[in-house]
Design a protein around this motif. Structure first.
Motif, PDB file in Angstrom:
ATOM      1  N   LYS A  98      25.764  73.431  48.286  1.00 40.78           N
ATOM      2  CA  LYS A  98      24.780  73.593  48.970  1.00 40.78           C
ATOM      3  C   LYS A  98      24.445  72.280  49.849  1.00 40.78           C
ATOM      4  CE  LYS A  98      20.281  73.580  47.939  1.00 40.78           C
ATOM      5  NZ  LYS A  98      19.115  74.157  47.082  1.00 40.78           N
ATOM      6  N   TYR A  99      24.448  72.330  51.082  1.00 39.45           N
ATOM      7  CA  TYR A  99      24.060  70.936  51.884  1.00 39.45           C
ATOM      8  C   TYR A  99      22.667  71.332  52.597  1.00 39.45           C
ATOM      9  CZ  TYR A  99      29.191  70.374  52.128  1.00 39.45           C
ATOM     10  OH  TYR A  99      30.292  70.025  51.639  1.00 39.45           O
ATOM     11  N   GLN A 100      21.973  70.137  52.372  1.00 37.47           N
ATOM     12  CA  GLN A 100      20.746  70.133  52.884  1.00 37.47           C
ATOM     13  C   GLN A 100      20.734  68.821  53.961  1.00 37.47           C
ATOM     14  OE1 GLN A 100      18.559  69.954  49.124  1.00 37.47           O
ATOM     15  NE2 GLN A 100      17.300  71.584  50.264  1.00 37.47           N
ATOM     16  N   ILE A 101      20.434  69.073  55.152  1.00 38.95           N
ATOM     17  CA  ILE A 101      20.732  67.932  56.071  1.00 38.95           C
ATOM     18  C   ILE A 101      19.611  67.897  57.058  1.00 38.95           C
ATOM     19  CG2 ILE A 101      22.133  67.207  58.057  1.00 38.95           C
ATOM     20  CD1 ILE A 101      24.370  69.384  57.128  1.00 38.95           C
TER      21      ILE A 101
ATOM     22  N   THR B 251      19.810  74.025  55.838  1.00 42.21           N
ATOM     23  CA  THR B 251      20.181  74.185  54.482  1.00 42.21           C
ATOM     24  C   THR B 251      21.278  75.330  54.429  1.00 42.21           C
ATOM     25  OG1 THR B 251      18.187  73.881  53.474  1.00 42.21           O
ATOM     26  CG2 THR B 251      19.874  74.988  51.940  1.00 42.21           C
ATOM     27  N   ARG B 252      22.554  74.765  54.193  1.00 43.71           N
ATOM     28  CA  ARG B 252      23.720  75.931  54.313  1.00 43.71           C
ATOM     29  C   ARG B 252      24.384  75.579  52.967  1.00 43.71           C
ATOM     30  NH1 ARG B 252      20.854  77.998  57.363  1.00 43.71           N
ATOM     31  NH2 ARG B 252      21.395  77.997  59.654  1.00 43.71           N
ATOM     32  N   THR B 253      25.057  76.832  52.556  1.00 41.40           N
ATOM     33  CA  THR B 253      25.988  76.944  51.211  1.00 41.40           C
ATOM     34  C   THR B 253      27.295  77.120  51.830  1.00 41.40           C
ATOM     35  OG1 THR B 253      24.215  77.481  49.704  1.00 41.40           O
ATOM     36  CG2 THR B 253      26.701  77.913  49.028  1.00 41.40           C
ATOM     37  N   VAL B 254      28.182  76.191  51.558  1.00 42.56           N
ATOM     38  CA  VAL B 254      29.722  76.379  52.163  1.00 42.56           C
ATOM     39  C   VAL B 254      30.782  76.566  51.024  1.00 42.56           C
ATOM     40  CG1 VAL B 254      31.415  75.505  53.556  1.00 42.56           C
ATOM     41  CG2 VAL B 254      28.937  74.952  54.114  1.00 42.56           C
ATOM     42  N   LYS B 255      31.387  77.499  51.140  1.00 45.40           N
ATOM     43  CA  LYS B 255      32.379  77.931  50.280  1.00 45.40           C
ATOM     44  C   LYS B 255      33.600  76.706  49.954  1.00 45.40           C
ATOM     45  CE  LYS B 255      32.366  82.847  50.491  1.00 45.40           C
ATOM     46  NZ  LYS B 255      33.197  83.878  50.870  1.00 45.40           N
ATOM     47  N   ALA B 256      34.253  76.575  48.849  1.00 45.44           N
ATOM     48  CA  ALA B 256      35.183  75.516  48.609  1.00 45.44           C
ATOM     49  C   ALA B 256      36.188  75.735  49.713  1.00 45.44           C
ATOM     50  CB  ALA B 256      35.686  75.590  47.227  1.00 45.44           C
ATOM     51  N   GLY B 257      36.607  74.595  50.501  1.00 46.54           N
ATOM     52  CA  GLY B 257      37.551  74.763  51.162  1.00 46.54           C
ATOM     53  C   GLY B 257      37.410  75.349  52.793  1.00 46.54           C
ATOM     54  N   HIS B 258      35.992  75.576  53.012  1.00 48.09           N
ATOM     55  CA  HIS B 258      35.723  76.270  54.123  1.00 48.09           C
ATOM     56  C   HIS B 258      34.811  75.172  55.084  1.00 48.09           C
ATOM     57  CE1 HIS B 258      36.943  79.697  52.002  1.00 48.09           C
ATOM     58  NE2 HIS B 258      36.894  80.473  53.149  1.00 48.09           N
TER      59      HIS B 258
ATOM     60  N   THR C 192      18.072  60.944  74.272  1.00 50.14           N
ATOM     61  CA  THR C 192      19.106  60.148  73.925  1.00 50.14           C
ATOM     62  C   THR C 192      19.822  60.456  72.779  1.00 50.14           C
ATOM     63  OG1 THR C 192      17.372  58.768  72.763  1.00 50.14           O
ATOM     64  CG2 THR C 192      17.786  58.069  75.067  1.00 50.14           C
ATOM     65  N   GLY C 193      19.869  61.641  72.278  1.00 47.30           N
ATOM     66  CA  GLY C 193      20.758  62.068  71.172  1.00 47.30           C
ATOM     67  C   GLY C 193      20.190  62.786  70.187  1.00 47.30           C
ATOM     68  N   VAL C 194      20.870  62.976  69.137  1.00 48.38           N
ATOM     69  CA  VAL C 194      20.490  63.573  67.979  1.00 48.38           C
ATOM     70  C   VAL C 194      20.952  62.865  66.633  1.00 48.38           C
ATOM     71  CG1 VAL C 194      20.737  65.693  66.481  1.00 48.38           C
ATOM     72  CG2 VAL C 194      20.602  65.839  68.814  1.00 48.38           C
ATOM     73  N   LYS C 195      20.357  62.738  65.523  1.00 50.83           N
ATOM     74  CA  LYS C 195      20.740  61.720  64.486  1.00 50.83           C
ATOM     75  C   LYS C 195      20.649  62.637  63.405  1.00 50.83           C
ATOM     76  CE  LYS C 195      20.041  57.159  66.451  1.00 50.83           C
ATOM     77  NZ  LYS C 195      19.450  56.016  66.013  1.00 50.83           N
ATOM     78  N   VAL C 196      21.767  62.396  62.285  1.00 52.35           N
ATOM     79  CA  VAL C 196      21.581  63.012  60.939  1.00 52.35           C
ATOM     80  C   VAL C 196      21.122  61.937  60.183  1.00 52.35           C
ATOM     81  CG1 VAL C 196      22.678  63.801  58.936  1.00 52.35           C
ATOM     82  CG2 VAL C 196      23.572  64.722  61.157  1.00 52.35           C
ATOM     83  N   ILE C 197      19.804  62.168  59.559  1.00 59.55           N
ATOM     84  CA  ILE C 197      19.250  60.982  58.953  1.00 59.55           C
ATOM     85  C   ILE C 197      19.046  61.124  57.435  1.00 59.55           C
ATOM     86  CG2 ILE C 197      17.589  60.283  60.678  1.00 59.55           C
ATOM     87  CD1 ILE C 197      15.391  61.666  59.054  1.00 59.55           C
ATOM     88  N   LYS C 198      19.495  62.194  56.840  1.00 59.29           N
ATOM     89  CA  LYS C 198      19.703  62.507  55.366  1.00 59.29           C
ATOM     90  C   LYS C 198      20.727  63.661  55.200  1.00 59.29           C
ATOM     91  CE  LYS C 198      15.263  60.686  53.803  1.00 59.29           C
ATOM     92  NZ  LYS C 198      14.546  60.715  52.778  1.00 59.29           N
ATOM     93  N   ILE C 199      21.556  63.422  53.993  1.00 60.83           N
ATOM     94  CA  ILE C 199      22.432  64.651  53.835  1.00 60.83           C
ATOM     95  C   ILE C 199      22.229  64.697  52.060  1.00 60.83           C
ATOM     96  CG2 ILE C 199      24.754  65.593  53.486  1.00 60.83           C
ATOM     97  CD1 ILE C 199      25.304  63.899  56.044  1.00 60.83           C
ATOM     98  N   HIS C 200      21.746  65.866  51.579  1.00 59.21           N
ATOM     99  CA  HIS C 200      21.956  66.005  50.139  1.00 59.21           C
ATOM    100  C   HIS C 200      23.058  67.244  49.955  1.00 59.21           C
ATOM    101  CE1 HIS C 200      18.189  63.951  49.597  1.00 59.21           C
ATOM    102  NE2 HIS C 200      17.548  64.509  50.602  1.00 59.21           N
ATOM    103  N   GLU C 201      23.873  66.815  49.038  1.00 61.27           N
ATOM    104  CA  GLU C 201      25.103  68.030  48.574  1.00 61.27           C
ATOM    105  C   GLU C 201      24.787  68.105  47.105  1.00 61.27           C
ATOM    106  OE1 GLU C 201      28.742  66.149  49.308  1.00 61.27           O
ATOM    107  OE2 GLU C 201      28.238  65.511  51.227  1.00 61.27           O
TER     108      GLU C 201
END
Length: 87
Positions: free
Chosen positions: A30-33, A51-58, A75-84
């Motif tokens: 489960k990714y929270q970005i 928030t997205r859940t991604v299957k193994a290898g997908h 001027t763009g988009v930034k990812v500021i945090k990722i929780h796995e």
């Protein structure tokens, strides 16, 4: 991020960005970005969480967006945090 843009959608202006999440692990994750969008002055929006859940290898392709009615340019988009979280 593969692409970002300011666009009209249903009569409203929004700033959107395409993204891809790759899960190379052996179990689902489960990714929270948190994304922030930057205007032409470099000022950021409040974080937009996805928030997205991604299957193994997908992989998961998605689009994240925020309203952009009162802002000019970008001027763009930034990812500021990722929780796995392995599931």
């Amino acid at each position: 991020m593969s692409e970002y843009r300011i666009e009209q959608h249903d009569g409203h202006r929004r700033f959107s960005a395409d993204y891809v999440i790759h899960n190379t692990a052996r179990s689902p994750i489960k990714y929270q970005i948190a994304f922030v969008f930057l205007d032409s002055d470099g000022l950021a929006t409040e974080p937009k969480w996805v928030t997205r859940t991604v299957k193994a290898g997908h992989s998961y392709d998605g689009t994240v967006w925020v309203p952009w009615e009162e802002r000019q340019g970008s001027t763009g988009v930034k990812v500021i945090k990722i929780h796995e979280t392995p599931l």
